[in-house]
Design a protein around this motif. Structure first.
Motif, PDB file in Angstrom:
ATOM      1  N   UNK A 123      40.237  44.001  37.545  1.00 33.50           N
ATOM      2  CA  UNK A 123      40.639  45.206  38.270  1.00 33.50           C
ATOM      3  C   UNK A 123      41.102  44.869  39.685  1.00 33.50           C
ATOM      4  N   UNK A 124      40.458  43.919  40.338  1.00 35.07           N
ATOM      5  CA  UNK A 124      40.891  43.493  41.663  1.00 35.07           C
ATOM      6  C   UNK A 124      42.268  42.842  41.607  1.00 35.07           C
ATOM      7  N   UNK A 125      42.486  42.004  40.623  1.00 31.02           N
ATOM      8  CA  UNK A 125      43.781  41.350  40.461  1.00 31.02           C
ATOM      9  C   UNK A 125      44.884  42.367  40.193  1.00 31.02           C
ATOM     10  N   UNK A 126      44.623  43.333  39.324  1.00 26.59           N
ATOM     11  CA  UNK A 126      45.622  44.356  39.036  1.00 26.59           C
ATOM     12  C   UNK A 126      45.912  45.224  40.252  1.00 26.59           C
ATOM     13  N   UNK A 127      44.881  45.560  41.015  1.00 25.83           N
ATOM     14  CA  UNK A 127      45.110  46.384  42.200  1.00 25.83           C
ATOM     15  C   UNK A 127      45.929  45.633  43.245  1.00 25.83           C
ATOM     16  N   UNK A 128      45.716  44.340  43.378  1.00 26.23           N
ATOM     17  CA  UNK A 128      46.497  43.545  44.331  1.00 26.23           C
ATOM     18  C   UNK A 128      47.945  43.419  43.858  1.00 26.23           C
TER      19      UNK A 128
ATOM     20  N   UNK B 131      31.505  40.906  35.826  1.00 21.70           N
ATOM     21  CA  UNK B 131      32.247  40.107  36.795  1.00 21.70           C
ATOM     22  C   UNK B 131      33.706  39.944  36.364  1.00 21.70           C
ATOM     23  N   UNK B 132      33.929  39.753  35.082  1.00 19.57           N
ATOM     24  CA  UNK B 132      35.291  39.636  34.557  1.00 19.57           C
ATOM     25  C   UNK B 132      36.065  40.938  34.759  1.00 19.57           C
ATOM     26  N   UNK B 133      35.437  42.066  34.466  1.00 24.10           N
ATOM     27  CA  UNK B 133      36.094  43.360  34.650  1.00 24.10           C
ATOM     28  C   UNK B 133      36.408  43.592  36.123  1.00 24.10           C
ATOM     29  N   UNK B 134      35.503  43.245  37.000  1.00 27.91           N
ATOM     30  CA  UNK B 134      35.724  43.385  38.436  1.00 27.91           C
ATOM     31  C   UNK B 134      36.894  42.520  38.894  1.00 27.91           C
ATOM     32  N   UNK B 135      36.948  41.281  38.436  1.00 29.56           N
ATOM     33  CA  UNK B 135      38.039  40.380  38.827  1.00 29.56           C
ATOM     34  C   UNK B 135      39.391  40.869  38.304  1.00 29.56           C
TER      35      UNK B 135
END
Length: 92
Positions: A14-19, A8-12
């Motif tokens: 990666x989502x934050x970096x992509x945004x 979940x941390x890795x997903x968050x």
């Protein structure tokens, strides 16, 4: 549970970096999405060409030069060992 939190941390992250790092392309009010994409590609293509010309081609030239001098060295040592150059394919 620990694996769930880690994924979940890795997903968050990666989502934050992509945004944060993805540029937003606007159609400039007229709705011309293709024109906006072409304009973005035009500016990006110049940067890509600069990177390829200044980084990629010199790196390839360096690698090819190293291989050339290594082949030249092995040819010299084969000549010293056998007294002649072997122009054809050799079997080991």
């Amino acid at each position: 549970m620990k694996m769930y939190k880690k994924s979940l941390f890795i997903l968050c992250v990666s989502l934050l970096l992509s945004v944060m790092l993805c540029p937003i392309v606007y159609a400039a009010g007229s709705g011309d999405v293709a024109g906006a994409i072409e304009g973005t590609w035009t500016s990006a293509s110049q940067q890509i060409k600069t990177v390829v010309n200044k980084v990629v081609f010199p790196a390839i030239d360096l690698i090819l030069a190293v291989f050339f001098f290594a082949k030249l060295g092995t040819a010299y040592f084969d000549y010293r060992k056998h007294g002649q150059f072997e122009w054809g394919a050799t079997r080991s």
